[in-house]
Write a protein that holds these residues in place. Structure first.
Motif, PDB file in Angstrom:
ATOM      1  N   PRO A   1      18.135  20.112  22.065  1.00 29.42           N
ATOM      2  CA  PRO A   1      17.266  19.457  21.072  1.00 29.42           C
ATOM      3  C   PRO A   1      17.569  17.966  20.878  1.00 29.42           C
ATOM      4  N   TYR A   2      18.748  17.540  21.232  1.00 30.15           N
ATOM      5  CA  TYR A   2      19.150  16.158  21.020  1.00 30.15           C
ATOM      6  C   TYR A   2      19.007  15.295  22.270  1.00 30.15           C
ATOM      7  N   LEU A   3      19.210  15.906  23.443  1.00 29.96           N
ATOM      8  CA  LEU A   3      19.222  15.137  24.688  1.00 29.96           C
ATOM      9  C   LEU A   3      18.070  15.459  25.622  1.00 29.96           C
ATOM     10  N   GLY A   4      17.420  16.565  25.420  1.00 29.82           N
ATOM     11  CA  GLY A   4      16.335  16.964  26.310  1.00 29.82           C
ATOM     12  C   GLY A   4      16.756  18.147  27.158  1.00 29.82           C
TER      13      GLY A   4
ATOM     14  N   MET B   1      17.919   9.536  21.848  1.00 24.23           N
ATOM     15  CA  MET B   1      19.041  10.477  21.892  1.00 24.23           C
ATOM     16  C   MET B   1      20.097  10.102  20.851  1.00 24.23           C
ATOM     17  N   ILE B   2      20.394   8.809  20.774  1.00 22.00           N
ATOM     18  CA  ILE B   2      21.396   8.325  19.824  1.00 22.00           C
ATOM     19  C   ILE B   2      20.983   8.675  18.400  1.00 22.00           C
ATOM     20  N   ARG B   3      19.729   8.433  18.076  1.00 20.96           N
ATOM     21  CA  ARG B   3      19.237   8.754  16.725  1.00 20.96           C
ATOM     22  C   ARG B   3      19.357  10.239  16.427  1.00 20.96           C
ATOM     23  N   LYS B   4      18.944  11.061  17.389  1.00 19.75           N
ATOM     24  CA  LYS B   4      18.996  12.512  17.177  1.00 19.75           C
ATOM     25  C   LYS B   4      20.427  13.015  17.029  1.00 19.75           C
TER      26      LYS B   4
ATOM     27  N   ASN C   1      22.998  11.287  15.987  1.00 16.11           N
ATOM     28  CA  ASN C   1      23.523  10.797  14.715  1.00 16.11           C
ATOM     29  C   ASN C   1      22.979  11.605  13.545  1.00 16.11           C
ATOM     30  N   GLU C   2      21.691  11.836  13.543  1.00 15.58           N
ATOM     31  CA  GLU C   2      21.075  12.558  12.428  1.00 15.58           C
ATOM     32  C   GLU C   2      21.406  14.047  12.459  1.00 15.58           C
TER      33      GLU C   2
ATOM     34  N   LEU D   1      23.804  15.840  14.490  1.00 12.14           N
ATOM     35  CA  LEU D   1      25.199  16.264  14.639  1.00 12.14           C
ATOM     36  C   LEU D   1      26.166  15.377  13.862  1.00 12.14           C
ATOM     37  N   LYS D   2      25.619  14.369  13.188  1.00 10.59           N
ATOM     38  CA  LYS D   2      26.424  13.473  12.349  1.00 10.59           C
ATOM     39  C   LYS D   2      27.519  12.746  13.138  1.00 10.59           C
ATOM     40  N   ILE D   3      27.224  12.422  14.389  1.00 10.19           N
ATOM     41  CA  ILE D   3      28.152  11.621  15.196  1.00 10.19           C
ATOM     42  C   ILE D   3      27.929  10.169  14.783  1.00 10.19           C
ATOM     43  N   PRO D   4      28.978   9.440  14.429  1.00  7.75           N
ATOM     44  CA  PRO D   4      28.811   8.057  13.965  1.00  7.75           C
ATOM     45  C   PRO D   4      28.111   7.173  15.006  1.00  7.75           C
ATOM     46  N   LEU D   5      27.211   6.343  14.517  1.00 11.00           N
ATOM     47  CA  LEU D   5      26.501   5.423  15.403  1.00 11.00           C
ATOM     48  C   LEU D   5      27.469   4.524  16.166  1.00 11.00           C
ATOM     49  N   GLU D   6      28.561   4.120  15.512  1.00 14.45           N
ATOM     50  CA  GLU D   6      29.530   3.234  16.156  1.00 14.45           C
ATOM     51  C   GLU D   6      30.071   3.841  17.447  1.00 14.45           C
ATOM     52  N   SER D   7      30.231   5.151  17.467  1.00 13.85           N
ATOM     53  CA  SER D   7      30.723   5.826  18.675  1.00 13.85           C
ATOM     54  C   SER D   7      29.624   5.962  19.721  1.00 13.85           C
TER      55      SER D   7
END
Length: 122
Positions: free
Chosen positions: A77-80, A99-102, A104-105, A107-113
């Protein structure tokens, strides 16, 4: 309580040994205060002398997968599609903005990473 700055590796080692002795000290006691100060000093020394770099995006994704007990198919669902998940996790494809937005939203992975630069496999 005799506390001095930590300037060398031997100072750090001595402080760590004292921390171990004080580990069960009660808060708001002389020993508890000494423990708090020593922990702060050791942390400051180690941040300077042993910096830990932030993970690259793939490492961050894998860490979150491990934390949440996810497998590759949970990332669809996040990467395709599954092949795209495999490409990302094997450093063959970069993350897109979507992908980055999905990630982050969802899985709550920090945008900085997620926005850090990294090398693709050749």
């Amino acid at each position: 309580m005799s506390i001095k700055p930590i300037k060398t590796e031997s100072d750090n080692k001595a402080a760590l040994e004292r921390i171990e002795q004080l580990w069960d000290a009660q808060p708001n006691t002389e020993e508890g205060d000494e423990l708090d100060v020593l922990v702060t000093l050791v942390q400051a020394f180690e941040e300077i002398h042993y910096p830990i770099s932030a993970p690259n995006p793939v490492e961050a994704i894998r860490f979150r997968m491990e934390q949440a007990g996810l497998d590759d198919t949970d990332l669809v669902p996040y990467l395709g599609q599954r092949s795209r998940v495999s490409e990302v996790l094997n450093y063959k494809r970069r993350l897109s903005i979507g992908m980055i937005r999905k990630l982050n939203e969802g899985l709550k992975i920090p945008l900085e990473s997620l926005i850090r630069d990294y090398q693709l496999a050749r």
